[in-house]
Scaffold this active site. Structure first.
Site, mmCIF file in Angstrom:
data_model
loop_
_atom_site.group_PDB
_atom_site.id
_atom_site.type_symbol
_atom_site.label_atom_id
_atom_site.label_comp_id
_atom_site.label_asym_id
_atom_site.label_seq_id
_atom_site.Cartn_x
_atom_site.Cartn_y
_atom_site.Cartn_z
ATOM 1 N N GLU A 120 0.818 -1.215 0.000
ATOM 2 C CA GLU A 120 0.000 0.000 0.000
ATOM 3 C C GLU A 120 0.856 1.272 0.000
ATOM 4 O O GLU A 120 0.505 2.290 -0.608
ATOM 5 C CB GLU A 120 -0.922 -0.022 1.231
ATOM 6 C CG GLU A 120 -1.960 1.065 1.253
ATOM 7 C CD GLU A 120 -2.872 1.046 0.039
ATOM 8 O OE1 GLU A 120 -3.691 0.137 -0.066
ATOM 9 O OE2 GLU A 120 -2.750 1.934 -0.815
ATOM 10 N N LYS A 196 5.095 4.469 -10.022
ATOM 11 C CA LYS A 196 3.779 4.406 -9.372
ATOM 12 C C LYS A 196 2.656 4.173 -10.385
ATOM 13 O O LYS A 196 1.731 3.386 -10.128
ATOM 14 C CB LYS A 196 3.544 5.689 -8.566
ATOM 15 C CG LYS A 196 4.476 5.791 -7.344
ATOM 16 C CD LYS A 196 4.456 7.181 -6.732
ATOM 17 C CE LYS A 196 5.344 7.266 -5.503
ATOM 18 N NZ LYS A 196 5.550 8.650 -5.035
HETATM 19 N N1 HSE Z 1 9.738 11.221 -3.211
HETATM 20 C C1 HSE Z 1 8.354 10.898 -3.349
HETATM 21 C C2 HSE Z 1 7.524 12.161 -3.415
HETATM 22 C C3 HSE Z 1 7.837 10.026 -2.233
HETATM 23 O O1 HSE Z 1 8.057 13.266 -3.382
HETATM 24 O O2 HSE Z 1 6.317 12.042 -3.555
HETATM 25 C C4 HSE Z 1 8.316 8.616 -2.352
HETATM 26 O O3 HSE Z 1 7.910 8.052 -3.548
#
Ligand code: HSE
Length: 421
Positions: A120, A196
């Site tokens: 998650e 993502k």
């Molecule tokens: N570095 C990412 C961000 C969080 O700034 O959203 C980790 O994936």
């Protein structure tokens, strides 16, 4: 699991690992057996009794039920997690790069060994999105998932717009606040968002996604002038991860990461600072949006701990933990090349101050099947060139790229092309 206490090993004690240890201190059914770190001598905010610098010690410890990986990166995490899975341990991970690049291998191995991999925290930090897609929303056929999936870049774009500061200055601010790393490439060049959106696409479309086929552009080329012009035309600029079917019910997927002009009246345009948001379009649910903190110690720890507790609450009752959360990755997605997709475009042009230059721009667009929706010229600059900004109607990416070459051959510099939705 003995005496209803789940024993876990944690790999990584950085920002997220520290948040996980702190949050778990209020749960007496979870025992942290060992924590693996890179440097045993580093000064730490929290004291841990059993530290090791060998993560395989955790993967091979017969006492440990669940391996919690919050270290990040592919090496050595891939081999460590594969070893842990072969040793029948469940996995909780926040590692987006690992899952985006090697998810198929990890999920298949987990299925073979009858263990669960929960992640998650890998997408949008504290926002519950993986669980809902796999469970509550399972009855849907989705056509689209998109979102602001990186807090650092959303923070930088918000500050550039609100304070009129350059990209470099806003990046420095983001680094001071601990959002951006010393080497910000992963965030600002869109890699983090790419991982993502790959993970989301996998569970939304039930297909294996090839990260190397995802079109990716970051925000380093966005200027304050682009943002000001976009604002004048009624838009904001956001870095989005987008995954959609080419047509409704089409098996071909269009997956990309790039800055986008979004209408200033849209909800997504109002998601500012380090906040993340995920939008889904599916049948029968329609359009839904999840918004919240996408990074940082506490929000990410919230998701990691939620996954650990989900395993803890099942493990004493069944040998097959959370079957609904398992991922089937048997089929490859058909991923369309961005050149074959149609978009509306914002183009900022630096043109010589000569008679008829707007006519030349219009003609080049016309022969390349590009219909203009808006055009503005911002006076004449000191160097006797003019900034001309156009917005096109829906156009094939290939046509825009051809027009770019022809404009540049006429000494009209295409400073930026940003897609519009
Ligand atoms: N570095 C990412 C961000 C969080 O700034 O959203 C980790 O994936």
């Amino acid at each position: 699991m003995k005496n209803n206490v789940l024993k876990i090993g944690i790999i990584g004690l950085g920002v997220v690992g520290t948040g996980v240890v702190k949050t778990l201190s209020s749960f007496n059914n979870i025992k942290i057996q060992t924590v693996a770190v890179r440097n045993l001598n580093k000064k730490r905010e929290i004291e841990i009794k059993n530290l090791t610098d060998d993560p395989f010690e955790i993967a091979n410890d017969p006492e440990i039920d669940v391996v919690v990986e919050v270290a990040g990166g592919v090496n050595p995490c891939l081999e460590v997690l594969k070893t842990a899975i072969k040793n029948k341990k469940h996995i909780v991970t926040a590692n987006k790069e690992l899952l985006a690049k090697h998810g198929d291998e990890i999920f298949s191995l987990a299925n073979e060994n009858n263990v669960t991999v929960l992640y998650e925290a890998a997408v949008a930090g504290g926002i519950p999105i993986i669980g809902p897609i796999k469970t509550t929303l399972r009855g849907n056929k989705f056509n689209k998932v998109m979102g602001i999936l990186n807090g650092t870049t959303n923070y930088i774009l918000t500050k550039m717009e609100q304070e009129g500061l350059s990209y470099e200055e806003c990046l420095r601010q983001a680094q001071k606040l601990g959002y951006a790393e010393a080497d910000p490439t992963n965030d600002v060049e869109g890699f983090d968002t790419m991982y993502k959106i790959a993970i989301l696409s996998n569970i939304v479309f039930h297909k294996k996604i090839d990260c190397s086929k995802i079109y990716r552009e970051g925000i380093t080329h966005i200027t304050i002038s682009d943002i000001a012009c976009a604002n004048e035309l009624g838009y904001k600029i956001k870095l989005l991860g987008i995954a959609q079917r080419i047509n409704d019910n089409d098996e071909r997927l269009d997956i990309r990461v790039h800055p986008v002009l979004v209408n200033e009246n849209s909800t997504i345009s109002k998601i500012n600072d380090a906040i993340n948001t995920v939008l889904l379009e599916g049948h029968p649910v329609g359009k839904i949006m999840f918004t919240g903190p996408g990074a940082g110690e506490s929000p990410t720890a919230s998701s990691v701990v939620g996954d650990i507790l989900a395993i803890a609450s099942e493990i004493s009752y069944t040998d097959t933990i959370l079957p609904s959360q398992r991922v089937n990755v048997s089929e490859n997605a058909i991923q369309e090349d961005i050149l074959n997709t149609a978009n509306s475009y914002f183009m900022s042009l630096d043109a010589p101050n000569t008679r008829g230059v707007i006519g030349i721009i219009g003609s080049i667009c016309a022969v390349n099947n590009i219909n203009l929706q808006s055009i503005i010229q911002k006076g004449i600059k000191k160097d006797n060139t003019a900034l001309i900004v156009v917005i096109t109607e829906k156009t094939l990416e290939q046509d825009i790229q051809n027009a770019k070459k022809e404009l540049e051959a006429q000494n009209i510099n295409v400073e930026n092309i940003i897609r519009v939705i």
